[in-house]
Scaffold this motif. Structure first.
Motif, PDB file in Angstrom:
ATOM      1  N   ASN A 192      42.054   9.021  38.088  1.00 46.56           N
ATOM      2  CA  ASN A 192      41.851  10.460  37.877  1.00 46.56           C
ATOM      3  C   ASN A 192      42.138  11.282  39.134  1.00 46.56           C
ATOM      4  OD1 ASN A 192      40.730  11.007  35.075  1.00 46.56           O
ATOM      5  ND2 ASN A 192      39.438   9.289  35.715  1.00 46.56           N
ATOM      6  N   ARG A 193      42.842  10.682  40.068  1.00 43.00           N
ATOM      7  CA  ARG A 193      43.002  11.350  41.372  1.00 43.00           C
ATOM      8  C   ARG A 193      43.542  12.776  41.252  1.00 43.00           C
ATOM      9  NH1 ARG A 193      46.782   8.118  45.072  1.00 43.00           N
ATOM     10  NH2 ARG A 193      48.312   9.110  43.705  1.00 43.00           N
ATOM     11  N   ALA A 194      44.572  12.966  40.436  1.00 39.31           N
ATOM     12  CA  ALA A 194      45.186  14.293  40.343  1.00 39.31           C
ATOM     13  C   ALA A 194      44.207  15.328  39.777  1.00 39.31           C
ATOM     14  CB  ALA A 194      46.450  14.237  39.490  1.00 39.31           C
ATOM     15  N   ALA A 195      43.259  14.867  38.976  1.00 37.60           N
ATOM     16  CA  ALA A 195      42.264  15.785  38.405  1.00 37.60           C
ATOM     17  C   ALA A 195      41.123  16.062  39.372  1.00 37.60           C
ATOM     18  CB  ALA A 195      41.707  15.198  37.110  1.00 37.60           C
ATOM     19  N   LEU A 196      41.059  15.326  40.465  1.00 37.89           N
ATOM     20  CA  LEU A 196      39.887  15.371  41.346  1.00 37.89           C
ATOM     21  C   LEU A 196      40.185  15.801  42.780  1.00 37.89           C
ATOM     22  CD1 LEU A 196      38.385  11.955  40.136  1.00 37.89           C
ATOM     23  CD2 LEU A 196      37.411  14.221  39.664  1.00 37.89           C
ATOM     24  N   ILE A 197      41.366  15.527  43.267  1.00 39.69           N
ATOM     25  CA  ILE A 197      41.605  15.691  44.705  1.00 39.69           C
ATOM     26  C   ILE A 197      41.670  17.177  45.095  1.00 39.69           C
ATOM     27  CG2 ILE A 197      44.153  15.577  44.606  1.00 39.69           C
ATOM     28  CD1 ILE A 197      43.876  13.740  47.168  1.00 39.69           C
ATOM     29  N   PRO A 198      40.889  17.571  46.096  1.00 40.13           N
ATOM     30  CA  PRO A 198      40.887  18.971  46.519  1.00 40.13           C
ATOM     31  C   PRO A 198      42.087  19.272  47.407  1.00 40.13           C
ATOM     32  CG  PRO A 198      39.398  17.708  47.909  1.00 40.13           C
ATOM     33  CD  PRO A 198      39.964  16.741  46.893  1.00 40.13           C
ATOM     34  N   THR A 199      42.374  20.554  47.559  1.00 39.49           N
ATOM     35  CA  THR A 199      43.383  20.946  48.543  1.00 39.49           C
ATOM     36  C   THR A 199      42.760  20.836  49.939  1.00 39.49           C
ATOM     37  OG1 THR A 199      42.693  23.257  48.530  1.00 39.49           O
ATOM     38  CG2 THR A 199      44.422  22.616  46.961  1.00 39.49           C
ATOM     39  N   ARG A 200      43.608  20.837  50.930  1.00 38.54           N
ATOM     40  CA  ARG A 200      43.145  20.812  52.325  1.00 38.54           C
ATOM     41  C   ARG A 200      42.194  21.996  52.586  1.00 38.54           C
ATOM     42  NH1 ARG A 200      43.219  17.560  57.085  1.00 38.54           N
ATOM     43  NH2 ARG A 200      41.446  18.705  57.852  1.00 38.54           N
ATOM     44  N   GLN A 345      48.809  16.505  48.925  1.00 37.98           N
ATOM     45  CA  GLN A 345      49.290  17.890  48.834  1.00 37.98           C
ATOM     46  C   GLN A 345      49.885  18.178  47.468  1.00 37.98           C
ATOM     47  OE1 GLN A 345      51.886  18.190  52.218  1.00 37.98           O
ATOM     48  NE2 GLN A 345      50.212  18.763  53.601  1.00 37.98           N
ATOM     49  N   THR A 346      50.727  17.277  46.990  1.00 36.10           N
ATOM     50  CA  THR A 346      51.411  17.505  45.713  1.00 36.10           C
ATOM     51  C   THR A 346      50.410  17.586  44.565  1.00 36.10           C
ATOM     52  OG1 THR A 346      53.228  16.185  46.585  1.00 36.10           O
ATOM     53  CG2 THR A 346      53.257  16.645  44.223  1.00 36.10           C
ATOM     54  N   GLU A 347      49.508  16.614  44.506  1.00 34.03           N
ATOM     55  CA  GLU A 347      48.592  16.558  43.367  1.00 34.03           C
ATOM     56  C   GLU A 347      47.574  17.696  43.391  1.00 34.03           C
ATOM     57  OE1 GLU A 347      46.914  12.628  43.024  1.00 34.03           O
ATOM     58  OE2 GLU A 347      48.859  11.745  42.524  1.00 34.03           O
ATOM     59  N   SER A 348      47.118  18.057  44.589  1.00 37.96           N
ATOM     60  CA  SER A 348      46.077  19.091  44.649  1.00 37.96           C
ATOM     61  C   SER A 348      46.652  20.482  44.413  1.00 37.96           C
ATOM     62  CB  SER A 348      45.337  19.032  45.990  1.00 37.96           C
ATOM     63  OG  SER A 348      46.201  19.344  47.060  1.00 37.96           O
ATOM     64  N   ASP A 349      47.969  20.652  44.593  1.00 39.27           N
ATOM     65  CA  ASP A 349      48.590  21.959  44.355  1.00 39.27           C
ATOM     66  C   ASP A 349      48.884  22.202  42.875  1.00 39.27           C
ATOM     67  OD1 ASP A 349      48.494  22.935  46.865  1.00 39.27           O
ATOM     68  OD2 ASP A 349      50.528  22.341  47.438  1.00 39.27           O
ATOM     69  N   ARG A 350      48.958  21.113  42.090  1.00 41.65           N
ATOM     70  CA  ARG A 350      49.255  21.266  40.669  1.00 41.65           C
ATOM     71  C   ARG A 350      47.969  21.527  39.884  1.00 41.65           C
ATOM     72  NH1 ARG A 350      52.671  15.937  40.331  1.00 41.65           N
ATOM     73  NH2 ARG A 350      54.610  16.624  41.290  1.00 41.65           N
ATOM     74  N   ALA A 351      48.121  22.037  38.659  1.00 42.88           N
ATOM     75  CA  ALA A 351      46.953  22.185  37.782  1.00 42.88           C
ATOM     76  C   ALA A 351      46.395  20.790  37.482  1.00 42.88           C
ATOM     77  CB  ALA A 351      47.368  22.875  36.490  1.00 42.88           C
ATOM     78  N   PRO A 352      45.073  20.653  37.447  1.00 43.17           N
ATOM     79  CA  PRO A 352      44.509  19.314  37.216  1.00 43.17           C
ATOM     80  C   PRO A 352      44.772  18.827  35.791  1.00 43.17           C
ATOM     81  CG  PRO A 352      42.768  20.984  37.269  1.00 43.17           C
ATOM     82  CD  PRO A 352      44.046  21.674  37.643  1.00 43.17           C
ATOM     83  N   PRO A 353      45.191  17.577  35.620  1.00 44.71           N
ATOM     84  CA  PRO A 353      45.316  17.010  34.270  1.00 44.71           C
ATOM     85  C   PRO A 353      43.935  16.744  33.675  1.00 44.71           C
ATOM     86  CG  PRO A 353      45.745  15.323  35.921  1.00 44.71           C
ATOM     87  CD  PRO A 353      45.534  16.619  36.672  1.00 44.71           C
ATOM     88  N   ALA A 354      43.898  16.392  32.391  1.00 45.54           N
ATOM     89  CA  ALA A 354      42.624  16.066  31.741  1.00 45.54           C
ATOM     90  C   ALA A 354      42.014  14.808  32.356  1.00 45.54           C
ATOM     91  CB  ALA A 354      42.866  15.843  30.248  1.00 45.54           C
ATOM     92  N   PHE A 355      40.686  14.739  32.347  1.00 42.50           N
ATOM     93  CA  PHE A 355      40.007  13.529  32.815  1.00 42.50           C
ATOM     94  C   PHE A 355      40.294  12.347  31.893  1.00 42.50           C
ATOM     95  CE2 PHE A 355      36.310  16.259  34.562  1.00 42.50           C
ATOM     96  CZ  PHE A 355      36.844  16.250  35.833  1.00 42.50           C
ATOM     97  N   VAL A 356      40.408  11.166  32.467  1.00 43.19           N
ATOM     98  CA  VAL A 356      40.299   9.938  31.690  1.00 43.19           C
ATOM     99  C   VAL A 356      38.891   9.428  31.942  1.00 43.19           C
ATOM    100  CG1 VAL A 356      41.139   7.603  31.311  1.00 43.19           C
ATOM    101  CG2 VAL A 356      42.736   9.422  31.991  1.00 43.19           C
TER     102      VAL A 356
END
Lengths: 382, 98
Positions: A192-200, A345-356
């Motif tokens: 779920n990293r992309a749904a969770l990781i904060p920006t810097r 950087q890439t994942e935190s800049d995008r809209a979060p995907p749904a949780f698994v």
């Protein structure tokens, strides 16, 4: 180099059963079934062996450890052995009678998890309706029973906006300590990293909030703060070093150097059902593989921090590079460091995907709409 | 519970109930067991901590140590206050006015 000093702490994962479905659960993607769990006598024997070895603290965890009807007996057994007992719980299965029984058994400390500062977010992230309100009630009952309380707050991009309110919740519930831990990316958290990781920027703001509160609340609330090391310059001293201080016993009795160690392929884990705990600690393949500094590649091998961070995290090295014996990419001296920075950087800049959400059979886990204006808490879809 | 950290001669330091000062037989040293951590007090800290019984005031602890170590009372007072303050901020001790 590989001589094993005795461990200080044992994490007892009594069960993987849990009513909550947090998308960053530290349990493995392949959850163990109730039928495979060690029984009471086996656990009591393990605690006895642990105390003989020099273990000082036992953390009862899971899954949700209060699922086990024998928890009071296990707590009392540890107390009789002089072990410090700590319960790590979601709280949702506790009531006043059970808390009194645990206190009566000699439990010394309770760590109660919260998924957010408020009901809508807490119930959505934990995947359990009514969970937040129940936790607030349980926190009060724990304090009423005279037990010491830590609130565990796992933070990420979908609840960091409530960080000041989480700290106020801890003060309001008369907690002694609050643990604010950014999600670590293994198992479910990695999934779920992309749904969770904060920006810097979110991370920096959170760190400033915690530091200000720590100063303001000296003598009232003790803070523990764990940062997401994708944004670090040097790796964390994961577990205080592989096989140095800590061991983790799984529900089935397999013994791990950390809760995520089974994500590393090719390690052989022994079980307390087959071998004495001390023998496993001292000689098992899994513990010997990354103990000390002998396994280290450059730049770790000649680094003056090699006995400070012990090479960082093996599971993270594997998760990012596919090779558990490489330098932890969280270290900026690693040739893989740029990859981890770009991922963050890439994942935190995008809209979060749904949780698994966590569940039996990772592929079948239910998902839910990610945080957005029209997200309906509790409305799951598969 | 969770008293503030103002320390004076009349303060009575005591251990939080979940902080356990225990002798670690395996490693032959005193250890303060705390949730998810432990503290290893040095000999001087131990002399002070073992007197934090919830009865003795800071003043009484200083008197006892001044007798034992033959050092100036004001020097010991500074050390004791500093240590109690430090351990109170770490959540190990708390103080109550008499």
């Amino acid at each position: 180099m590989n001589a094993a000093a005795p461990p200080l702490a044992l994490l007892a994962e009594l069960t993987h059963r849990c009513p909550l479905r947090c998308p960053y659960c530290s349990n493995p993607l392949e959850l163990e079934r109730a039928s495979g769990e060690l029984d009471t006598d086996a656990w009591v024997r393990v605690f006895g062996e642990a105390a003989d070895m020099g273990v000082l603290q036992v953390h009862f965890s899971g899954g949700e450890p209060t699922v086990r009807k024998d928890l009071e007996r296990l707590v009392a057994a540890c107390g009789a052995l002089g072990l410090y007992t700590n319960l790590i719980t979601s709280g949702v299965l506790l009531d006043e009678g059970r808390i009194a029984a645990l206190a009566g058994a000699g439990l010394e400390h309770v760590q109660l998890s919260f998924q957010d500062s408020e009901e809508a977010g807490g119930d959505r992230i934990g995947g359990y309706k009514g969970g937040h309100a129940k936790k607030v009630e349980v926190a009060r009952l724990v304090r009423k029973a005279g037990l010491a309380l830590t609130l565990n707050m796992v933070v990420h991009r979908q609840n960091l906006h409530n960080l000041p309110a989480m700290i106020e919740l801890a003060v309001g519930l008369d907690a002694h300590r609050v643990e604010i831990a950014h999600v670590q990316y293994y198992g479910w958290g990695l999934k779920n990293r992309a749904a969770l990781i904060p920006t810097r920027a979110q991370l920096d703001e959170a760190t400033a909030v915690v530091e200000a509160a720590r100063q303001r609340l000296k003598g009232v609330l003790v803070f523990d703060y764990v940062v997401p090391d994708y944004y670090a310059r040097r790796p964390k001293s994961c577990m205080g070093g592989w096989g140095r201080n800590f061991l983790n016993v799984m529900p089935s009795g397999r013994v791990l150097p950390c809760h995520a160690a089974e994500t590393i392929p090719g390690l052989r884990f022994d079980s307390v059902s087959d071998r004495p705990l001390q023998q496993i600690w001292e000689t098992s393949d899994a513990f010997q593989r990354f103990r000390g500094t002998g396994w280290m590649p450059e730049p770790c091998r000649s680094c003056d921090r090699r006995e400070i961070d012990w090479g960082g995290c093996r599971c993270q090295a594997f998760a990012i590079t596919g090779d558990a014996a490489r330098t932890d990419p969280a270290c900026e001296l690693s040739s893989d460091h740029q990859r981890i920075v770009e991922l963050a950087q890439t994942e935190s800049d995008r809209a979060p995907p749904a949780f698994v959400y966590r569940g039996l059979g990772a592929g079948a886990a239910r998902t839910e709409p990610a945080l957005s204006e029209d997200a309906v808490p509790g409305a799951g879809r598969s | 519970m969770n008293a503030g950290v103002a320390i004076d001669e009349g303060s009575v330091p005591r251990f939080q109930p979940h902080m356990k000062l225990r002798f670690d037989k395996k490693r032959e040293r005193w250890t303060i067991l705390a949730p998810e951590r432990l503290f290893l007090p040095d000999e001087i800290a131990l002399e002070i901590l073992r007197r934090c019984d919830g009865v003795a005031t800071i003043g009484a602890i200083v008197d006892a140590l001044a007798g034992k170590f033959d050092a100036p009372r004001d020097v010991i007072m500074d050390d004791v206050k500093k240590l109690v303050q430090d351990f109170a901020e770490k959540g190990v001790l708390y103080t109550k006015e008499r």
